[in-house]
Design a protein around this motif. Sequence first.
Motif, PDB file in Angstrom:
ATOM      1  N   LEU A 175      85.226  40.228  43.635  1.00 46.15           N
ATOM      2  CA  LEU A 175      86.508  40.886  43.918  1.00 46.15           C
ATOM      3  C   LEU A 175      87.194  40.224  45.113  1.00 46.15           C
ATOM      4  O   LEU A 175      88.416  40.111  45.166  1.00 46.15           O
ATOM      5  CB  LEU A 175      86.289  42.375  44.216  1.00 46.15           C
ATOM      6  CG  LEU A 175      85.686  43.184  43.067  1.00 46.15           C
ATOM      7  CD1 LEU A 175      85.373  44.602  43.521  1.00 46.15           C
ATOM      8  CD2 LEU A 175      86.632  43.198  41.858  1.00 46.15           C
ATOM      9  N   ARG A 176      86.431  39.766  46.049  1.00 49.34           N
ATOM     10  CA  ARG A 176      86.998  39.081  47.227  1.00 49.34           C
ATOM     11  C   ARG A 176      87.291  37.615  46.911  1.00 49.34           C
ATOM     12  O   ARG A 176      88.343  37.088  47.288  1.00 49.34           O
ATOM     13  CB  ARG A 176      86.015  39.239  48.399  1.00 49.34           C
ATOM     14  CG  ARG A 176      86.200  38.274  49.548  1.00 49.34           C
ATOM     15  CD  ARG A 176      87.541  38.447  50.262  1.00 49.34           C
ATOM     16  NE  ARG A 176      87.694  37.413  51.292  1.00 49.34           N
ATOM     17  CZ  ARG A 176      88.181  36.197  51.066  1.00 49.34           C
ATOM     18  NH1 ARG A 176      88.589  35.844  49.856  1.00 49.34           N
ATOM     19  NH2 ARG A 176      88.285  35.336  52.065  1.00 49.34           N
ATOM     20  N   GLU A 177      86.344  36.973  46.233  1.00 48.18           N
ATOM     21  CA  GLU A 177      86.460  35.519  46.083  1.00 48.18           C
ATOM     22  C   GLU A 177      87.527  35.099  45.073  1.00 48.18           C
ATOM     23  O   GLU A 177      87.971  33.960  45.093  1.00 48.18           O
ATOM     24  CB  GLU A 177      85.096  34.920  45.720  1.00 48.18           C
ATOM     25  CG  GLU A 177      84.204  34.873  46.951  1.00 48.18           C
ATOM     26  CD  GLU A 177      82.843  34.257  46.723  1.00 48.18           C
ATOM     27  OE1 GLU A 177      82.331  34.379  45.593  1.00 48.18           O
ATOM     28  OE2 GLU A 177      82.294  33.681  47.675  1.00 48.18           O
ATOM     29  N   GLY A 194      91.039  38.331  54.175  1.00 53.56           N
ATOM     30  CA  GLY A 194      90.447  37.298  55.034  1.00 53.56           C
ATOM     31  C   GLY A 194      89.163  37.723  55.692  1.00 53.56           C
ATOM     32  O   GLY A 194      88.596  38.776  55.395  1.00 53.56           O
ATOM     33  N   HIS A 195      88.733  36.824  56.583  1.00 50.14           N
ATOM     34  CA  HIS A 195      87.431  36.960  57.227  1.00 50.14           C
ATOM     35  C   HIS A 195      87.647  37.711  58.548  1.00 50.14           C
ATOM     36  O   HIS A 195      87.707  37.097  59.617  1.00 50.14           O
ATOM     37  CB  HIS A 195      86.843  35.576  57.483  1.00 50.14           C
ATOM     38  CG  HIS A 195      87.062  34.602  56.341  1.00 50.14           C
ATOM     39  ND1 HIS A 195      86.367  34.678  55.164  1.00 50.14           N
ATOM     40  CD2 HIS A 195      87.913  33.550  56.210  1.00 50.14           C
ATOM     41  CE1 HIS A 195      86.771  33.689  54.362  1.00 50.14           C
ATOM     42  NE2 HIS A 195      87.709  33.006  54.967  1.00 50.14           N
ATOM     43  N   LEU A 196      87.764  39.041  58.463  1.00 52.68           N
ATOM     44  CA  LEU A 196      88.092  39.832  59.660  1.00 52.68           C
ATOM     45  C   LEU A 196      87.057  39.617  60.763  1.00 52.68           C
ATOM     46  O   LEU A 196      87.393  39.561  61.943  1.00 52.68           O
ATOM     47  CB  LEU A 196      88.191  41.324  59.300  1.00 52.68           C
ATOM     48  CG  LEU A 196      88.572  42.225  60.461  1.00 52.68           C
ATOM     49  CD1 LEU A 196      89.975  41.952  60.968  1.00 52.68           C
ATOM     50  CD2 LEU A 196      88.452  43.698  60.094  1.00 52.68           C
ATOM     51  N   LEU A 239      92.652  35.473  59.060  1.00 52.29           N
ATOM     52  CA  LEU A 239      93.302  36.112  57.913  1.00 52.29           C
ATOM     53  C   LEU A 239      93.976  35.066  57.031  1.00 52.29           C
ATOM     54  O   LEU A 239      94.536  34.094  57.529  1.00 52.29           O
ATOM     55  CB  LEU A 239      94.391  37.080  58.389  1.00 52.29           C
ATOM     56  CG  LEU A 239      93.954  38.321  59.170  1.00 52.29           C
ATOM     57  CD1 LEU A 239      95.185  39.088  59.610  1.00 52.29           C
ATOM     58  CD2 LEU A 239      93.042  39.218  58.330  1.00 52.29           C
ATOM     59  N   HIS A 240      93.914  35.281  55.718  1.00 52.83           N
ATOM     60  CA  HIS A 240      94.757  34.517  54.809  1.00 52.83           C
ATOM     61  C   HIS A 240      95.979  35.412  54.552  1.00 52.83           C
ATOM     62  O   HIS A 240      95.925  36.317  53.722  1.00 52.83           O
ATOM     63  CB  HIS A 240      93.977  34.135  53.547  1.00 52.83           C
ATOM     64  CG  HIS A 240      92.821  33.224  53.884  1.00 52.83           C
ATOM     65  ND1 HIS A 240      93.020  32.037  54.557  1.00 52.83           N
ATOM     66  CD2 HIS A 240      91.489  33.341  53.710  1.00 52.83           C
ATOM     67  CE1 HIS A 240      91.845  31.451  54.758  1.00 52.83           C
ATOM     68  NE2 HIS A 240      90.905  32.224  54.272  1.00 52.83           N
ATOM     69  N   TYR A 241      97.000  35.165  55.346  1.00 54.95           N
ATOM     70  CA  TYR A 241      98.194  36.030  55.321  1.00 54.95           C
ATOM     71  C   TYR A 241      99.162  35.435  54.298  1.00 54.95           C
ATOM     72  O   TYR A 241     100.069  34.690  54.629  1.00 54.95           O
ATOM     73  CB  TYR A 241      98.802  36.084  56.728  1.00 54.95           C
ATOM     74  CG  TYR A 241      99.796  37.195  56.919  1.00 54.95           C
ATOM     75  CD1 TYR A 241      99.383  38.485  57.235  1.00 54.95           C
ATOM     76  CD2 TYR A 241     101.157  36.963  56.781  1.00 54.95           C
ATOM     77  CE1 TYR A 241     100.292  39.512  57.406  1.00 54.95           C
ATOM     78  CE2 TYR A 241     102.083  37.986  56.953  1.00 54.95           C
ATOM     79  CZ  TYR A 241     101.634  39.253  57.270  1.00 54.95           C
ATOM     80  OH  TYR A 241     102.545  40.267  57.433  1.00 54.95           O
ATOM     81  N   ALA A 246      93.235  28.232  60.900  1.00 60.92           N
ATOM     82  CA  ALA A 246      91.897  28.708  61.268  1.00 60.92           C
ATOM     83  C   ALA A 246      90.822  27.827  60.667  1.00 60.92           C
ATOM     84  O   ALA A 246      89.890  27.424  61.341  1.00 60.92           O
ATOM     85  CB  ALA A 246      91.712  30.143  60.810  1.00 60.92           C
ATOM     86  N   GLU A 247      90.955  27.520  59.350  1.00 61.44           N
ATOM     87  CA  GLU A 247      89.870  26.768  58.710  1.00 61.44           C
ATOM     88  C   GLU A 247      90.342  25.636  57.811  1.00 61.44           C
ATOM     89  O   GLU A 247      89.526  24.870  57.334  1.00 61.44           O
ATOM     90  CB  GLU A 247      88.897  27.696  57.965  1.00 61.44           C
ATOM     91  CG  GLU A 247      89.531  28.700  57.030  1.00 61.44           C
ATOM     92  CD  GLU A 247      88.531  29.574  56.266  1.00 61.44           C
ATOM     93  OE1 GLU A 247      87.352  29.643  56.650  1.00 61.44           O
ATOM     94  OE2 GLU A 247      88.947  30.178  55.262  1.00 61.44           O
ATOM     95  N   HIS A 248      91.600  25.469  57.564  1.00 62.96           N
ATOM     96  CA  HIS A 248      92.040  24.443  56.603  1.00 62.96           C
ATOM     97  C   HIS A 248      92.551  23.164  57.258  1.00 62.96           C
ATOM     98  O   HIS A 248      92.839  22.200  56.571  1.00 62.96           O
ATOM     99  CB  HIS A 248      93.105  25.011  55.662  1.00 62.96           C
ATOM    100  CG  HIS A 248      92.591  26.150  54.831  1.00 62.96           C
ATOM    101  ND1 HIS A 248      93.405  27.072  54.226  1.00 62.96           N
ATOM    102  CD2 HIS A 248      91.331  26.520  54.517  1.00 62.96           C
ATOM    103  CE1 HIS A 248      92.669  27.964  53.578  1.00 62.96           C
ATOM    104  NE2 HIS A 248      91.404  27.654  53.745  1.00 62.96           N
TER     105      HIS A 248
HETATM  106 ZN    ZN Z   1      88.887  31.515  53.959  1.00 56.28          ZN
END
Ligand code: ZN
Length: 474
Positions: free
Chosen positions: A329-331, A379-381, A386-388, A430-432
């Motif tokens: 559900l998240r992925e 996102g990864h709280l 966050l993926h906003y 954040a991560e990309h």
């Molecule tokens: Zn991510």
Amino acid sequence: MIHALSTPAFPTFSGRLISDPSAMAPFLTDWRRRWTGDAIAVAQPESAEDVAIVLRWCNEHGIAVVPQGGNTGLSGGSVPEPNARALVLSLTRMARIRNVDPVNNTIIADAGCTLTQVQEAAREANRLFPLSLAAEGTCTIGGNLATNAGGVQVLRYGNVRELCLGLEVVTSNGEIWNGLRGLRKDNTGYDLRDLFIGSEGTLGVITGAVLKLSPIPAAQTVAFLSVPSPAAAVRLLEVAQRRVGSSLTAFELLTDTCLDLVLRHMPGTRRPVESASPWYVLLELSDAVSQEHAAEAIEALFELAFEEELTTDAVVSSSLSQFESLWALRENISEAQAAEGKTIKHDISLPISEIPGFLNHTDQLIRKQYPQVRLVVFGHLGDGNLHYNLSPSYSSLTDSDGGASFLFLEKELNRLVHDEVVCRGGSISAEHGLGVLRRDESMRYKSSVELKLMQALKKALDPKGLMNPAKVLA
Ligand code: ZN
Ligand code: FAD
């Protein structure tokens, strides 16, 4: 455009050279099909020595080098610029696991090994390599390191920077630096390893890495909780960290809009809780003792959460298939969002304490100023990441222009979101990574001192400016 006529003879090396335009095409367009560039050829080396030969040749002839792993990066860093006199250096044929040391808890891998390959080699030695992300079957360790990738277990194990002990790198002039040290303590001057991690191919080519392994947990459990607000989710994170400590491996936040997208577009999914809630938390516990021990910890956590009115409904996985379907559900949110047309994405990072205020304020601003936009926030709280994301509202989905008018808003929406992020002490990637996607915006937000230091490093390590030009720095 192929610059074949002006290309000097290529040196002999043991890898493969591709110059046929149709064979080169997959290397020239990025994963999201947003950027396409040109190259004189694609070189696929098989060893660090091969990479050194190629880089010496490029350095001598002034040809740009674009390092590429699985080409799954989301910021456009892995493909050349249009009309570039560049060589794509694809590392995917350098895919050997060089060594596994279960006593030192380390693995040494070629940069072109896929993430899955490294995870499997670790598991064969009864160890865990905890980096995990949806592109793991295709992305490479070199690409993960070059973008300092995060993923879903950063809360417990850190991002890939924290999982790397040593590197082997080929410099822009074709020298090999062997920094493959499996040491947890090494204070002998400037940390070159950390300089190359996250540098997105702009300082040198990573050809190998020493990576840290962990014990495989005895049990893993995932819980899905309805929460009334981001503030309640942040408080729940605090309670969970106090109650279960480092067993908490993931703490993810999503809205009902995200869940709704997944339920509509992903066959076989269903709502895990009885009724809709504005927000949900998915949390994962990795237990060193047993499944029963994990279940007890989750029960105790649920009790505290209900007592403090931090949740209104909660379920926990009791089998592997339930574990997987809750995670799905998240992925699947990104894929479900993409199924509904154009998207505008923000990969932002904030101090966790600022997240409720940021969401409250920015959501309101966007709803008021852009009623044609739908917020798809997840996102990864636990990592403050966050993926906003934004999609067209349901009513504008049927617009006949194929979403062009929505994408027309991208620049101003980026400005609105990123200004809010930066004024709260956050980061616009954040991560990309920055790649080309966030390069120019980043220039706007970094101080002149920070930019000067970055430019000085670039000049020192890549004096001719041939390493992945126009990425990260303008
Ligand atoms: Zn991510
Ligand atoms: P590429 O895309 O090939 O390259 C990325 C950058 O690294 C480029 O700038 C390239 O020049 C450079 N590079 C590549 N290899 C080398 C090397 N050997 N030496 C020097 N530079 C190099 N990221 C996250 O952090 N967390 C996630 O959860 C996450 N989920 C994702 C899910 C999907 C479905 C997709 C498509 C991507 C996701 N990403 C995620 C993006 C992530 O950055 C990449 O998947 C991965 O880390 C990049 O690896 P790659 O081998 O594909 O690198």
